[in-house]
Scaffold this motif. Sequence first.
Motif, PDB file in Angstrom:
ATOM      1  N   PHE A   1       0.835  -1.202   0.000  1.00  0.00           N
ATOM      2  CA  PHE A   1       0.000   0.000   0.000  1.00  0.00           C
ATOM      3  C   PHE A   1       0.871   1.255   0.000  1.00  0.00           C
ATOM      4  N   ILE A   2       1.928   1.246   0.802  1.00  0.00           N
ATOM      5  CA  ILE A   2       2.815   2.412   0.863  1.00  0.00           C
ATOM      6  C   ILE A   2       3.458   2.649  -0.493  1.00  0.00           C
ATOM      7  N   LEU A   3       3.929   1.561  -1.129  1.00  0.00           N
ATOM      8  CA  LEU A   3       4.680   1.736  -2.373  1.00  0.00           C
ATOM      9  C   LEU A   3       3.790   2.122  -3.549  1.00  0.00           C
TER      10      LEU A   3
ATOM     11  N   THR B   1       3.584   6.381  -3.520  1.00  0.00           N
ATOM     12  CA  THR B   1       4.280   6.792  -4.752  1.00  0.00           C
ATOM     13  C   THR B   1       3.280   7.267  -5.800  1.00  0.00           C
ATOM     14  N   GLY B   2       2.062   6.700  -5.778  1.00  0.00           N
ATOM     15  CA  GLY B   2       1.026   7.197  -6.695  1.00  0.00           C
ATOM     16  C   GLY B   2       0.647   8.633  -6.374  1.00  0.00           C
ATOM     17  N   ILE B   3       0.524   8.930  -5.069  1.00  0.00           N
ATOM     18  CA  ILE B   3       0.231  10.314  -4.649  1.00  0.00           C
ATOM     19  C   ILE B   3       1.370  11.245  -5.043  1.00  0.00           C
ATOM     20  N   ILE B   4       2.612  10.768  -4.853  1.00  0.00           N
ATOM     21  CA  ILE B   4       3.770  11.586  -5.240  1.00  0.00           C
ATOM     22  C   ILE B   4       3.752  11.854  -6.743  1.00  0.00           C
ATOM     23  N   SER B   5       3.414  10.807  -7.518  1.00  0.00           N
ATOM     24  CA  SER B   5       3.338  10.985  -8.979  1.00  0.00           C
ATOM     25  C   SER B   5       2.304  12.048  -9.344  1.00  0.00           C
TER      26      SER B   5
ATOM     27  N   LEU C   1       0.993  17.570 -11.117  1.00  0.00           N
ATOM     28  CA  LEU C   1       0.369  18.881 -10.912  1.00  0.00           C
ATOM     29  C   LEU C   1       1.411  19.992 -10.889  1.00  0.00           C
ATOM     30  N   LEU C   2       2.537  19.743 -10.230  1.00  0.00           N
ATOM     31  CA  LEU C   2       3.587  20.755 -10.154  1.00  0.00           C
ATOM     32  C   LEU C   2       4.168  21.044 -11.536  1.00  0.00           C
ATOM     33  N   GLY C   3       4.403  19.970 -12.317  1.00  0.00           N
ATOM     34  CA  GLY C   3       4.905  20.175 -13.675  1.00  0.00           C
ATOM     35  C   GLY C   3       3.918  20.931 -14.546  1.00  0.00           C
ATOM     36  N   ALA C   4       2.635  20.573 -14.388  1.00  0.00           N
ATOM     37  CA  ALA C   4       1.606  21.275 -15.168  1.00  0.00           C
ATOM     38  C   ALA C   4       1.548  22.753 -14.791  1.00  0.00           C
ATOM     39  N   TYR C   5       1.741  23.054 -13.509  1.00  0.00           N
ATOM     40  CA  TYR C   5       1.735  24.438 -13.059  1.00  0.00           C
ATOM     41  C   TYR C   5       2.851  25.231 -13.746  1.00  0.00           C
ATOM     42  N   PHE C   6       4.063  24.688 -13.792  1.00  0.00           N
ATOM     43  CA  PHE C   6       5.182  25.391 -14.445  1.00  0.00           C
ATOM     44  C   PHE C   6       4.922  25.584 -15.939  1.00  0.00           C
ATOM     45  N   ILE C   7       4.336  24.555 -16.555  1.00  0.00           N
ATOM     46  CA  ILE C   7       4.072  24.646 -18.000  1.00  0.00           C
ATOM     47  C   ILE C   7       3.040  25.733 -18.287  1.00  0.00           C
ATOM     48  N   PHE C   8       1.931  25.733 -17.572  1.00  0.00           N
ATOM     49  CA  PHE C   8       0.890  26.739 -17.810  1.00  0.00           C
ATOM     50  C   PHE C   8       1.368  28.135 -17.424  1.00  0.00           C
ATOM     51  N   LYS C   9       2.189  28.204 -16.393  1.00  0.00           N
ATOM     52  CA  LYS C   9       2.713  29.509 -15.985  1.00  0.00           C
ATOM     53  C   LYS C   9       3.546  30.138 -17.093  1.00  0.00           C
ATOM     54  N   ASP C  10       4.457  29.333 -17.673  1.00  0.00           N
ATOM     55  CA  ASP C  10       5.278  29.852 -18.771  1.00  0.00           C
ATOM     56  C   ASP C  10       4.434  30.089 -20.024  1.00  0.00           C
TER      57      ASP C  10
ATOM     58  N   ALA D   1       8.584   7.473  -9.683  1.00  0.00           N
ATOM     59  CA  ALA D   1       7.495   7.119  -8.769  1.00  0.00           C
ATOM     60  C   ALA D   1       6.368   6.387  -9.491  1.00  0.00           C
ATOM     61  N   ALA D   2       6.104   6.789 -10.728  1.00  0.00           N
ATOM     62  CA  ALA D   2       5.043   6.135 -11.492  1.00  0.00           C
ATOM     63  C   ALA D   2       5.390   4.675 -11.776  1.00  0.00           C
ATOM     64  N   VAL D   3       6.638   4.415 -12.138  1.00  0.00           N
ATOM     65  CA  VAL D   3       7.063   3.037 -12.413  1.00  0.00           C
ATOM     66  C   VAL D   3       6.935   2.182 -11.148  1.00  0.00           C
ATOM     67  N   VAL D   4       7.421   2.706 -10.028  1.00  0.00           N
ATOM     68  CA  VAL D   4       7.327   1.975  -8.755  1.00  0.00           C
ATOM     69  C   VAL D   4       5.873   1.737  -8.382  1.00  0.00           C
ATOM     70  N   SER D   5       5.039   2.749  -8.528  1.00  0.00           N
ATOM     71  CA  SER D   5       3.634   2.629  -8.164  1.00  0.00           C
ATOM     72  C   SER D   5       2.905   1.614  -9.036  1.00  0.00           C
ATOM     73  N   VAL D   6       3.121   1.662 -10.332  1.00  0.00           N
ATOM     74  CA  VAL D   6       2.430   0.746 -11.253  1.00  0.00           C
ATOM     75  C   VAL D   6       2.842  -0.696 -10.986  1.00  0.00           C
ATOM     76  N   TYR D   7       4.150  -0.925 -10.790  1.00  0.00           N
ATOM     77  CA  TYR D   7       4.616  -2.295 -10.542  1.00  0.00           C
ATOM     78  C   TYR D   7       3.959  -2.884  -9.302  1.00  0.00           C
TER      79      TYR D   7
END
Length: 595
Positions: free
Chosen positions: A423-425, A429-433, A438-447, A471-477
């Motif tokens: 559950f943790i992994l 890691t899914g939440i982190i992904s 969201l953070l990446g999308a924020y930078f993209i829309f900001k620019d 994190a996505a790879v770890v979460s999916v596995y």
Amino acid sequence: MMILALFANLFIFGMVIFLINKIFFRSHKQVSKGGGVRRFFQFGLLFALTVISGFGLSGLLGRLLRIGISLTSDRNALAVESSFTVVGIPLLILVALWTRRTFTKDPSEKESMAWNLYLTAISILALVLNVTAQLKILKVIFSDGVLQGSSISQLIVWGGIWFIHFKFLSQARQSINSINDHLIGSIIGLGFSVSGLLTILQALLTSLFDFNKEAVIISAGQPLTQGLITFIVGAPIWYVYWIRTSMMIKRVASWFAYVLLIGIGGGVLVAVTAASISLYSVLVWFLGDPATQSASLYFKNSPGSISAAIVGVLVIWYHRDVLSHENTNERTEIRRIYEYGIAGIGLIAAAGGVTMILVSIIESLSASAQITGGGSTNSLLAAVTLIIVGGPIWWFIWQSIQKKSETNPVEEHSSLIRRIYLFILFGVTGIISAAMLLLGAYFIFKDLFQQGIGVATVRQIRFSLGILVTAAVVSVYHWFVFRNEKDVEIRRNPVMAIERKMYFFVEIKSKPGKDSELIGAINKYVVHVRKERGCEKFDVLLDPTNPGSVYLYEIWSDAPSHQTHLNSAEFATWKELSDPLIAKFTAKTLDSTEI
């Protein structure tokens, strides 16, 4: 004054409790059987008075041992020490007599959690204060300093308090709380011993590689001296608490937690961390950008990491050897915590390395610079180190876990520890992904809404993108692993089978005319059996209406202890002597009604 006021309130409250106990509990023994509130205040008051008396007596004795210094110096402290001694010790004696009378009336009080917690708290406190005094005295011995009377008095007084309470704990050796006290002492002793041994090795290696010849000089302030002092203090503590005591007690969950999590797990963390630091230093020296071109300056800290790796391996080897002698392949929850914990640490290290490589690649591409330039090379080498160290650890431990899962899928898949790990992994890691997305999308829309998307945007999202991918790879596995076993019901309150007590009722019928000889042989044999580890009860009983029969009632703390008894040379010798005397032998295994 605040301390005296607190002490006065404690005394008054303790006397009230004492009177209530004398008046109320004398005529209501059924109520005193619970006695939780009374025990709390009785043993709490005993603890407070022991501490107060110890500090007061230690302070006054320290003044007597101060050669050439007036006894009345620092009169405020003298007043506190005098009041603690003159008032505290008589009250301590009264409460101790009250406690003794309580035990005389009801011996089961010695098995109460409150009494055992008191013993644990006061013995560990006394041990810590005694160790502090030992360190101060040994540092003076190895230097030209002046031996302080306060250190000697602290050593004597708190050493005496520790010795008295350690004796009480030894009498209650099989109690869970006393076992935990011995394990806490073992941790303290192991910590000091390992720290001292590490410092000694570091000093010797530093001298061997000619980094500092003065490191092996026996004098105050030198690493070798500090290491020797720490080891001299820690080794006896570890020997008394672990070798002489904890190795002789029954194997409960906390015992296995100490061996697996503190001994093996702690050793793995120390060894792996130290090996990673050493490997990184070597890689940077040969392939990276070292801070200096002088090998002696660059590797001056290497003896420390090498020593830590050696000591960590020794700790692992010893505790694995201890575990191997337990003759149990039982897969307990404690063992799972150890295995899944080590696997998780290895996976996190390897994932961190992969993330660092991805970030370096993105940064290099966005800056149109070589990925191997300057500090980037060192960052890549750090990432490679994490992958080289963490990857194999995760792979081998995880493959071992999965093989056990294939052998007994229901038991492994229903483990709460495995479910939490998965559950943790996949969950965390899914939440982190999602957060990184969201953070990446924020930078993209900001620019996009300001100066437009460009190379600077890619550089801004390099950390978010690197963490997102890893994190996505770890979460999916781990989601796929979890999905295949999510319908298995989790075992509630898993109990280690190794901790279940074994109960036996044995009937032995002697051959005609061999009654007395058989009873005499059993009585002699029982003396040795009762001393064996795990033997909680071994009663020899007779039935006056059934001459020629002897009955045995046995309680063993766990199955491995009983099996060790059956495999012992003493049992084999007993069989040879008793078989000619026995006509019939019947043994029944019983279950307890306790849940």
